[in-house]
Design a protein around this motif. Structure first.
Motif, PDB file in Angstrom:
ATOM      1  N   THR A   1      26.462  16.294  85.518  1.00  0.00           N
ATOM      2  CA  THR A   1      26.154  16.380  86.745  1.00  0.00           C
ATOM      3  C   THR A   1      26.228  17.291  87.708  1.00  0.00           C
ATOM      4  N   LEU A   2      25.465  17.443  88.842  1.00  0.00           N
ATOM      5  CA  LEU A   2      24.922  18.969  89.597  1.00  0.00           C
ATOM      6  C   LEU A   2      27.006  19.503  90.171  1.00  0.00           C
ATOM      7  N   THR A   3      28.225  18.015  90.491  1.00  0.00           N
ATOM      8  CA  THR A   3      29.364  18.206  89.630  1.00  0.00           C
ATOM      9  C   THR A   3      29.571  18.895  89.186  1.00  0.00           C
ATOM     10  N   ASN A   4      29.974  18.434  88.449  1.00  0.00           N
ATOM     11  CA  ASN A   4      30.560  19.139  86.859  1.00  0.00           C
ATOM     12  C   ASN A   4      29.901  19.963  86.621  1.00  0.00           C
ATOM     13  N   LEU A   5      28.560  20.527  86.992  1.00  0.00           N
ATOM     14  CA  LEU A   5      27.757  21.600  86.139  1.00  0.00           C
ATOM     15  C   LEU A   5      28.816  23.155  87.168  1.00  0.00           C
ATOM     16  N   SER A   6      28.672  22.611  88.088  1.00  0.00           N
ATOM     17  CA  SER A   6      29.108  23.539  89.250  1.00  0.00           C
ATOM     18  C   SER A   6      30.413  23.842  89.094  1.00  0.00           C
ATOM     19  N   TRP A   7      31.245  22.738  88.784  1.00  0.00           N
ATOM     20  CA  TRP A   7      33.147  23.096  88.222  1.00  0.00           C
ATOM     21  C   TRP A   7      32.893  24.180  87.117  1.00  0.00           C
ATOM     22  N   ALA A   8      31.905  23.765  86.395  1.00  0.00           N
ATOM     23  CA  ALA A   8      32.043  24.638  84.829  1.00  0.00           C
ATOM     24  C   ALA A   8      31.443  26.530  85.264  1.00  0.00           C
ATOM     25  N   LEU A   9      29.724  26.009  86.033  1.00  0.00           N
ATOM     26  CA  LEU A   9      29.582  27.686  86.421  1.00  0.00           C
ATOM     27  C   LEU A   9      31.096  28.076  87.444  1.00  0.00           C
ATOM     28  N   VAL A  10      31.932  27.727  88.216  1.00  0.00           N
ATOM     29  CA  VAL A  10      32.759  28.868  88.682  1.00  0.00           C
ATOM     30  C   VAL A  10      33.663  29.181  88.062  1.00  0.00           C
ATOM     31  N   SER A  11      34.420  28.130  87.242  1.00  0.00           N
ATOM     32  CA  SER A  11      35.190  28.921  85.866  1.00  0.00           C
ATOM     33  C   SER A  11      34.562  29.656  85.417  1.00  0.00           C
ATOM     34  N   LEU A  12      33.229  29.850  84.665  1.00  0.00           N
ATOM     35  CA  LEU A  12      32.584  30.683  84.108  1.00  0.00           C
ATOM     36  C   LEU A  12      32.895  32.579  85.115  1.00  0.00           C
ATOM     37  N   VAL A  13      32.556  32.006  86.117  1.00  0.00           N
ATOM     38  CA  VAL A  13      32.273  33.645  86.898  1.00  0.00           C
ATOM     39  C   VAL A  13      33.587  33.840  87.548  1.00  0.00           C
ATOM     40  N   GLY A  14      34.593  33.309  87.445  1.00  0.00           N
ATOM     41  CA  GLY A  14      35.954  32.969  87.599  1.00  0.00           C
ATOM     42  C   GLY A  14      36.771  33.880  86.558  1.00  0.00           C
ATOM     43  N   LEU A  15      36.282  33.423  85.108  1.00  0.00           N
ATOM     44  CA  LEU A  15      36.187  34.304  83.777  1.00  0.00           C
ATOM     45  C   LEU A  15      35.862  36.013  83.916  1.00  0.00           C
ATOM     46  N   ALA A  16      34.926  35.564  84.391  1.00  0.00           N
ATOM     47  CA  ALA A  16      33.907  37.300  83.921  1.00  0.00           C
ATOM     48  C   ALA A  16      34.991  37.972  84.829  1.00  0.00           C
ATOM     49  N   ALA A  17      35.011  37.427  85.935  1.00  0.00           N
ATOM     50  CA  ALA A  17      34.908  38.434  87.031  1.00  0.00           C
ATOM     51  C   ALA A  17      36.374  39.356  87.127  1.00  0.00           C
ATOM     52  N   GLY A  18      37.816  37.864  86.701  1.00  0.00           N
ATOM     53  CA  GLY A  18      39.086  38.041  86.520  1.00  0.00           C
ATOM     54  C   GLY A  18      39.250  39.082  85.787  1.00  0.00           C
ATOM     55  N   GLN A  19      38.057  39.644  84.210  1.00  0.00           N
ATOM     56  CA  GLN A  19      38.248  40.144  82.588  1.00  0.00           C
ATOM     57  C   GLN A  19      37.676  41.325  83.738  1.00  0.00           C
ATOM     58  N   LEU A  20      36.614  41.506  84.366  1.00  0.00           N
ATOM     59  CA  LEU A  20      36.779  43.050  84.947  1.00  0.00           C
ATOM     60  C   LEU A  20      37.094  43.423  86.158  1.00  0.00           C
ATOM     61  N   VAL A  21      38.050  42.483  86.718  1.00  0.00           N
ATOM     62  CA  VAL A  21      38.859  43.304  87.598  1.00  0.00           C
ATOM     63  C   VAL A  21      40.350  43.389  86.594  1.00  0.00           C
ATOM     64  N   GLN A  22      40.802  43.094  85.741  1.00  0.00           N
ATOM     65  CA  GLN A  22      42.335  43.378  84.963  1.00  0.00           C
ATOM     66  C   GLN A  22      41.800  44.779  84.590  1.00  0.00           C
ATOM     67  N   LYS A  23      40.260  44.939  83.884  1.00  0.00           N
ATOM     68  CA  LYS A  23      40.081  45.941  83.273  1.00  0.00           C
ATOM     69  C   LYS A  23      39.735  46.986  84.354  1.00  0.00           C
ATOM     70  N   LYS A  24      39.534  47.005  85.288  1.00  0.00           N
ATOM     71  CA  LYS A  24      39.631  48.215  85.830  1.00  0.00           C
ATOM     72  C   LYS A  24      41.113  48.220  86.938  1.00  0.00           C
ATOM     73  N   HIS A  25      41.682  47.444  86.832  1.00  0.00           N
ATOM     74  CA  HIS A  25      43.074  47.611  88.516  1.00  0.00           C
ATOM     75  C   HIS A  25      43.791  47.119  87.179  1.00  0.00           C
ATOM     76  N   CYS A  26      44.091  46.659  86.644  1.00  0.00           N
ATOM     77  CA  CYS A  26      45.363  45.997  85.775  1.00  0.00           C
ATOM     78  C   CYS A  26      45.397  45.984  85.062  1.00  0.00           C
ATOM     79  N   ALA A  27      45.038  47.297  83.962  1.00  0.00           N
ATOM     80  CA  ALA A  27      44.935  47.460  82.453  1.00  0.00           C
ATOM     81  C   ALA A  27      46.255  48.114  82.097  1.00  0.00           C
ATOM     82  N   GLN A  28      46.515  48.833  82.882  1.00  0.00           N
ATOM     83  CA  GLN A  28      48.136  49.140  82.194  1.00  0.00           C
ATOM     84  C   GLN A  28      49.658  48.576  83.549  1.00  0.00           C
ATOM     85  N   MET A  29      49.531  47.040  83.507  1.00  0.00           N
ATOM     86  CA  MET A  29      50.320  46.541  84.197  1.00  0.00           C
ATOM     87  C   MET A  29      51.518  46.598  83.108  1.00  0.00           C
TER      88      MET A  29
END
Length: 303
Positions: free
Chosen positions: A148-176
Motif C-alpha cells: 500500500t502507499l502507506t506501508n511503502l512510505s514507511w519502508a522507504l523512510v526506513s531505507l533512507v534512515g539506514l543509509a543516511a545514518g551510516q554516512l553520518v556515522q562514518k563521517k562524524h562518529c567513527a571514532q566514538m
C-alpha cells in the motif's frame, strides 16, 4: 597477516549472522507487542546496559552529542521504526527485505559527495549482483497485493534512515567509544518511539516468555552486539564496502527462519544465496583476496 585476514572475514560474518537473526526476533516479538512499544523496550534495555558498561569500563563521554544523536536517531530509530511498522501494516517481509537491500546502492551514490569516497566499477558491479541475489531470495514473497502507499512510505523512510545514518556515522562518529557513544545513540531513539507509540498504538502488551526472549536478544544481541561490530567496520573500512555486507542480512534471516518457523529454502533461494555471496566478494576485492589467502593458509595447515 593471518590475524588481519581472519578478522576481515570474521567481522562481516558475525555482523550478518547477528543482525539477520534480528528479523527472526522481530517476527517472534511482534506476536505479543505492537512495533513501537516493542522497539522502545528493546532500546531501553540496550541503553541501560550500555550506560552501565560505560561507567564500569570508565569510558570517556563525548563533550558534544549532536552527531551521535543524529546518527543513532537515523540508523536505529528511523530505520527500525520504518521497517517494523511497514511489516505491521501488512507489507510482506520479502518485499521489505528487497527495499532495504537497495541501501548499499544508495550509500554508494551518496558516498562520493558526502564522504569523498570513490566507488570503483568493480564495486558497482558487485553491488548490482548483490541486489539480484537478494531479489531471487525473496522472489516468492513479492506479491503486489501486500503493498500500500502507506506501508511503502514507511519502508522507504526506513531505507533512507539506514543509509543516511551510516554516512553520518562514518563521517562524524567513527571514532566514538562503543559504550558511551553507543548509549547516547540508543537512547536517542526513545523520544521518537514513544511519540510514535502514543500516536499510532494502544500500548497493549501480551506478556509472554517469547516476548521477553525477543526483547532481550534484540536489545543485547542486535542493538549492542551487531551494531558494535558495524561501528568497528565503519571505523576501519569505506562506507560503501560496509554497506555491501548488508546484502547478507536477508539471506541469514531466511536461513534462520528455516528451523524457527519451518520456512524451507527453495532451489531458487539457494541460487540467490550463492549470487549474494558472489556480489559481496566482487564488491570487496580485498575481502575476496583475504578469503583466498585464508583458504590457502588453512589448506597448508592440514596438508
Amino acid at each position: 597477516m593471518q590475524h588481519k585476514s581472519i578478522q576481515a572475514l570474521s567481522l562481516p560474518l558475525i555482523f550478518v549472522v547477528i543482525y539477520g537473526s534480528g528479523f527472526v526476533g522481530a517476527k517472534l516479538g511482534l506476536l505479543y507487542s505492537e512495533p513501537f512499544t516493542f522497539l522502545a523496550m528493546r532500546f531501553a534495555l540496550a541503553g541501560v546496559l550500555l550506560v552501565a558498561a560505560a561507567f564500569l569500563m570508565d569510558a570517556v563521554w563525548p563533550r558534544r552529542w549532536g552527531w551521535l544523536l543524529l546518527s543513532g536517531l537515523l540508523m536505529q530509530g528511523v530505520f527500525s521504526a520504518g521497517v517494523f511498522y511497514a511489516l505491521w501494516l501488512g507489507m510482506k517481509p520479502a518485499v521489505s527485505a528487497l527495499i532495504i537491500a537497495l541501501q548499499p546502492l544508495l550509500v554508494a551514490v551518496l558516498a562520493g559527495p558526502f564522504l569523498g569516497e570513490q566507488v570503483s566499477r568493480q564495486r558497482w558491479v558487485g553491488l548490482v549482483i548483490g541486489v539480484l541475489g537478494v531479489a531471487l531470495v525473496v522472489a516468492d514473497g513479492l506479491a503486489v497485493e501486500g503493498i500500500t502507499l502507506t506501508n511503502l512510505s514507511w519502508a522507504l523512510v526506513s531505507l533512507v534512515g539506514l543509509a543516511a545514518g551510516q554516512l553520518v556515522q562514518k563521517k562524524h562518529c567513527a571514532q566514538m567509544n562503543l559504550f558511551s557513544g553507543g548509549a547516547i545513540q540508543v537512547l536517542a531513539t526513545l523520544p521518537l518511539l514513544l511519540i510514535l507509540g502514543w500516536m499510532f498504538e494502544t500500548g497493549d502488551i501480551v506478556w509472554h516468555t517469547d516476548l521477553a526472549l525477543a526483547v532481550f536478544w534484540m536489545g543485547v544481541g542486535v542493538s549492542i552486539g551487531a551494531l558494535s561490530v558495524l561501528y568497528i567496520m565503519l571505523r576501519n573500512t569505506q562506507a560503501t564496502q560496509v554497506a555491501s555486507v548488508f546484502y547478507g542480512v536477508p539471506v541469514v534471516a531466511a536461513l534462520m527462519a528455516w528451523p524457527m518457523f519451518d520456512e524451507i529454502p527453495t532451489l531458487m533461494d539457494w541460487l540467490g544465496f550463492s549470487i549474494v555471496a558472489v556480489g559481496i566478494l566482487v564488491a570487496n576485492s580485498d575481502l575476496s583476496q583475504r578469503l583466498a589467502l585464508y583458504l590457502k593458509l588453512f589448506k597448508r595447515r592440514y596438508e
